[in-house]
Design an enzyme around this catalytic site. Structure first.
Site, PDB file in Angstrom:
ATOM      1  N   ASN A  14       0.876  -1.177   0.000  1.00  0.00           N
ATOM      2  CA  ASN A  14       0.000   0.000   0.000  1.00  0.00           C
ATOM      3  C   ASN A  14       0.911   1.224   0.000  1.00  0.00           C
ATOM      4  O   ASN A  14       1.532   1.533   1.009  1.00  0.00           O
ATOM      5  CB  ASN A  14      -0.891  -0.035   1.250  1.00  0.00           C
ATOM      6  N   TRP A  15       0.977   1.870  -1.144  1.00  0.00           N
ATOM      7  CA  TRP A  15       1.907   3.005  -1.269  1.00  0.00           C
ATOM      8  C   TRP A  15       1.378   4.276  -0.607  1.00  0.00           C
ATOM      9  O   TRP A  15       2.103   5.274  -0.512  1.00  0.00           O
ATOM     10  CB  TRP A  15       2.208   3.270  -2.747  1.00  0.00           C
ATOM     11  N   LYS A  16       0.105   4.251  -0.208  1.00  0.00           N
ATOM     12  CA  LYS A  16      -0.504   5.441   0.420  1.00  0.00           C
ATOM     13  C   LYS A  16      -0.289   6.671  -0.472  1.00  0.00           C
ATOM     14  O   LYS A  16      -0.325   6.531  -1.687  1.00  0.00           O
ATOM     15  CB  LYS A  16       0.049   5.616   1.840  1.00  0.00           C
ATOM     16  N   HIS A 101      -9.254   1.077   5.145  1.00  0.00           N
ATOM     17  CA  HIS A 101      -7.959   1.259   5.807  1.00  0.00           C
ATOM     18  C   HIS A 101      -8.148   2.223   6.983  1.00  0.00           C
ATOM     19  O   HIS A 101      -8.947   3.157   6.897  1.00  0.00           O
ATOM     20  CB  HIS A 101      -6.928   1.810   4.817  1.00  0.00           C
ATOM     21  N   GLU A 103      -6.508   4.614   7.977  1.00  0.00           N
ATOM     22  CA  GLU A 103      -6.294   6.036   7.643  1.00  0.00           C
ATOM     23  C   GLU A 103      -7.530   6.625   6.962  1.00  0.00           C
ATOM     24  O   GLU A 103      -7.827   7.813   7.119  1.00  0.00           O
ATOM     25  CB  GLU A 103      -5.028   6.180   6.782  1.00  0.00           C
ATOM     26  N   GLU A 172      -4.826  -4.908  10.676  1.00  0.00           N
ATOM     27  CA  GLU A 172      -3.790  -3.882  10.845  1.00  0.00           C
ATOM     28  C   GLU A 172      -4.045  -3.121  12.151  1.00  0.00           C
ATOM     29  O   GLU A 172      -4.873  -2.202  12.183  1.00  0.00           O
ATOM     30  CB  GLU A 172      -3.837  -2.891   9.684  1.00  0.00           C
ATOM     31  N   GLY A 178       3.142   2.252  10.698  1.00  0.00           N
ATOM     32  CA  GLY A 178       4.134   3.317  10.540  1.00  0.00           C
ATOM     33  C   GLY A 178       4.888   3.666  11.815  1.00  0.00           C
ATOM     34  O   GLY A 178       5.565   4.689  11.880  1.00  0.00           O
ATOM     35  N   SER A 217       3.979  -2.171  10.167  1.00  0.00           N
ATOM     36  CA  SER A 217       5.422  -2.252  10.397  1.00  0.00           C
ATOM     37  C   SER A 217       6.035  -3.594  10.002  1.00  0.00           C
ATOM     38  O   SER A 217       6.956  -4.079  10.662  1.00  0.00           O
ATOM     39  CB  SER A 217       5.758  -1.907  11.861  1.00  0.00           C
ATOM     40  N   GLY A 238       3.142  -1.106   4.137  1.00  0.00           N
ATOM     41  CA  GLY A 238       3.173   0.306   3.778  1.00  0.00           C
ATOM     42  C   GLY A 238       4.579   0.736   3.398  1.00  0.00           C
ATOM     43  O   GLY A 238       5.045   0.509   2.272  1.00  0.00           O
ATOM     44  N   GLY A 239       5.281   1.354   4.344  1.00  0.00           N
ATOM     45  CA  GLY A 239       6.601   1.942   4.087  1.00  0.00           C
ATOM     46  C   GLY A 239       7.572   1.029   3.357  1.00  0.00           C
ATOM     47  O   GLY A 239       8.271   1.462   2.423  1.00  0.00           O
TER      48      GLY A 239
END
Ligand code: 13P
Length: 255
Positions: A14-16, A101, A103, A172, A178, A217, A238-239
């Protein structure tokens, strides 16, 4: 006892809100590394911002990488400035759509009901839906984790049309996203087993085949431990999905 079935793992990125046209070079680099990955090893998905779904879909053509979207609107069309329908992201090349998600739930006030409607919109376009659930730190500290997950799974799932081919659940924990923090392997095992039970209640035998991803993470350094936990059928990353080298460091756990 849950029937024992084989589920093909999936590693989803997920590149957000990260990625421009030039980011296609990461897809090319990843595809190169994946040439040696047996196709049966795992599925690989990248969900970039909607602006580059079409470009990345072109770049990923003929590779083992699928492209997805991070969200869609629950309606087919209409006066919803700035939103994108499931048909739009599908036309751009999305095979899967992440819905709910944390977010989105936090930044845009999305409720379980809205998330379920988005999942239905995704399925209606023959896209898969990746439905996200997860507790906050406050909820975990109050020992409310399973209660929250139970409510989210019950109310965020599409009420009909879901199968193991078009539905993925992603656990999640909000506090792990993150932050570099992760639950213990026992905590992950507990929640995934709980979600499995809920999926079987909701979908019968099909629920045993639905993939459940862990997200929060996940890095190359902790991937093999986390992915080795029972009922963890992959990861939502993510990251560490932004750079091909990091993402490959996670995917190769299955190589
Ligand atoms: P991080 O891997 O950056 O913690 O993000 C997880 C996530 O939110 C994926 O959807």
């Amino acid at each position: 006892m849950a029937p024992s079935v084989r589920r093909k793992p999936i590693i989803a990125g997920n590149w957000k809100m990260n990625g421009l046209q030039k980011s296609k070079s990461e897809v090319t680099k990843l595809a190169k590394r994946m040439e040696k990955l047996p196709t049966r090893a795992c599925d690989v998905l990248i969900c970039p911002p909607a602006t580059i779904i079409a470009t990345l879909s072109q770049t990923a053509k003929g590779t083992q990488i699928a492209i997805g979207a991070q969200d869609c609107h629950q309606n087919d069309s209409g006066a919803h400035t700035g939103d994108l329908s499931a048909a739009m992201v599908k036309e751009a090349g999305a095979k899967w759509i992440i819905v709910g998600h944390s977010e989105r739930r936090t930044d845009h006030g999305e409720t379980d009901k809205v998330v379920a409607a988005k999942a239905i919109a995704a399925l209606g376009q023959k896209c898969g839906a990746i439905v996200c659930v997860g507790e906050t730190l406050k909820e975990r500290k109050a020992k409310d984790t399973l209660k929250v997950i139970s409510r989210q799974v019950r109310n965020s799932l599409p009420k009909e049309g879901a199968t193991a081919k078009n539905l993925i659940l992603a656990y999640e924990p909000v506090w792990a996203i993150g932050t570099g923090l992760t639950p213990t392997l026992d905590q992950i095992r507990e929640v995934h087993a709980f979600i499995r039970k809920k999926l079987i209640t909701a979908l019968g035998d099909e629920g045993a085949k639905v993939r459940i991803l862990y997200g929060g993470s996940v890095k190359p350094a902790n991937a093999s431990d986390i992915l080795g936990v029972e009922d963890v059928d992959g990861a939502l990353v993510g990251g560490a999905s932004l750079k091909a080298s990091d993402f490959w460091g996670i995917i190769k756990t299955y190589a």
